[in-house]
Design a protein around this motif. Structure first.
Motif, short mmCIF file in Angstrom:
data_model
loop_
_atom_site.label_atom_id
_atom_site.label_comp_id
_atom_site.label_asym_id
_atom_site.label_seq_id
_atom_site.Cartn_x
_atom_site.Cartn_y
_atom_site.Cartn_z
N ASP A 18 3.28 -8.52 -10.88
CA ASP A 18 1.91 -8.46 -10.36
C ASP A 18 1.45 -9.83 -9.89
O ASP A 18 0.88 -9.96 -8.81
CB ASP A 18 0.94 -7.94 -11.42
CG ASP A 18 1.21 -6.51 -11.82
OD1 ASP A 18 2.07 -5.86 -11.19
OD2 ASP A 18 0.57 -6.04 -12.77
N ARG A 29 -5.75 -4.20 -6.68
CA ARG A 29 -5.44 -3.23 -7.73
C ARG A 29 -5.84 -1.87 -7.15
O ARG A 29 -6.96 -1.69 -6.70
CB ARG A 29 -6.24 -3.53 -8.98
CG ARG A 29 -5.97 -2.56 -10.10
CD ARG A 29 -6.74 -2.92 -11.32
NE ARG A 29 -6.13 -4.11 -11.90
CZ ARG A 29 -6.44 -4.60 -13.08
NH1 ARG A 29 -7.38 -4.05 -13.80
NH2 ARG A 29 -5.83 -5.66 -13.55
N ILE A 31 -6.55 1.85 -7.97
CA ILE A 31 -6.83 2.77 -9.07
C ILE A 31 -6.53 4.19 -8.59
O ILE A 31 -7.00 4.61 -7.54
CB ILE A 31 -8.31 2.67 -9.51
CG1 ILE A 31 -8.67 1.22 -9.86
CG2 ILE A 31 -8.59 3.63 -10.66
CD1 ILE A 31 -7.90 0.61 -11.00
N TYR A 46 1.60 2.44 -13.09
CA TYR A 46 1.01 2.53 -14.43
C TYR A 46 0.13 3.78 -14.51
O TYR A 46 -0.21 4.37 -13.49
CB TYR A 46 0.16 1.29 -14.72
CG TYR A 46 0.89 -0.01 -14.55
CD1 TYR A 46 1.92 -0.36 -15.41
CD2 TYR A 46 0.54 -0.90 -13.54
CE1 TYR A 46 2.60 -1.56 -15.26
CE2 TYR A 46 1.21 -2.10 -13.39
CZ TYR A 46 2.24 -2.43 -14.24
OH TYR A 46 2.90 -3.62 -14.09
N SER A 50 -1.83 1.10 -9.75
CA SER A 50 -0.77 0.14 -9.42
C SER A 50 -1.35 -1.08 -8.76
O SER A 50 -2.48 -1.07 -8.29
CB SER A 50 0.21 0.75 -8.41
OG SER A 50 0.88 1.84 -8.92
N MET A 51 -0.52 -2.07 -8.65
CA MET A 51 -0.85 -3.18 -7.78
C MET A 51 -0.39 -2.78 -6.38
O MET A 51 0.54 -2.00 -6.22
CB MET A 51 -0.15 -4.47 -8.23
CG MET A 51 -0.50 -4.86 -9.67
SD MET A 51 -2.25 -4.75 -10.10
CE MET A 51 -2.89 -6.20 -9.32
N TYR A 62 1.12 0.85 -2.42
CA TYR A 62 1.08 0.55 -3.85
C TYR A 62 2.45 0.77 -4.46
O TYR A 62 3.32 1.42 -3.89
CB TYR A 62 0.00 1.36 -4.57
CG TYR A 62 0.15 2.86 -4.46
CD1 TYR A 62 0.89 3.56 -5.41
CD2 TYR A 62 -0.45 3.57 -3.44
CE1 TYR A 62 1.02 4.94 -5.33
CE2 TYR A 62 -0.33 4.95 -3.35
CZ TYR A 62 0.41 5.62 -4.30
OH TYR A 62 0.54 6.97 -4.22
#
Length: 153
Positions: A18, A29, A31, A46, A50-51, A62
């Motif tokens: 990241d 980021r 979401i 995640y 994600s980033m 992403y």
């Protein structure tokens, strides 16, 4: 579109990636809500998202994960992109991930991160300098086993 990078991690953890990606223009980021996944968007890296990065107004990309092929480490990272400029944006992020893989992944080294007010001279050993509106972030590298100054984490 999705591009799998061939970059893997034994425990599925892409430590410091990241921060390695932070200098990318449009870095953000991303979401991801359950509705996005239900609508068919690729699952993020995640559980929260994600980033990723944006490219002006025509693309969003992403990071995502999938299980690695049999006999390989636990997970492989990919980049998922949407929009007219997705191909170029995904290619740029894949290139950045490859650089991280070559330079840091599995090396036993780690990154240190410092945040300073705008105008501060870069810290010795800084590899990455990210300038934001009111501050700047310096990221450098510590070798395996090297003690990290408590103020530098």
């Amino acid at each position: 579109m999705i591009t799998w990078t061939g970059v893997t991690a034994t425990d599925g953890s892409f430590t410091d990636l990241d921060f390695w990606m932070a200098p990318e223009p449009g870095f953000a980021r991303v979401i991801m809500m359950a509705g996005g996944i239900a609508a068919g968007l690729v699952r993020p890296q995640y559980s929260w998202g994600s980033m990723g990065a944006t490219s002006g107004t025509d693309a969003l990309a992403y990071l995502t994960l999938r299980p690695a092929p049999e006999g390989e480490p636990a997970a492989e990272i990919g980049v998922c992109g949407y929009g007219g400029g997705a191909e170029a944006l995904v290619a740029r992020l894949v290139e950045r991930i490859a650089a991280w893989d070559n330079d840091l992944n599995g090396s036993g080294e780690h990154l240190w991160i410092e945040v300073h007010s705008e105008g501060t001279e870069p810290t010795a050993g800084s590899l990455i300098q990210v300038h934001r509106l009111d501050n700047q972030i310096f990221v450098g590298r510590s070798r395996a086993g090297e003690r990290v100054d408590p103020g530098r984490q």
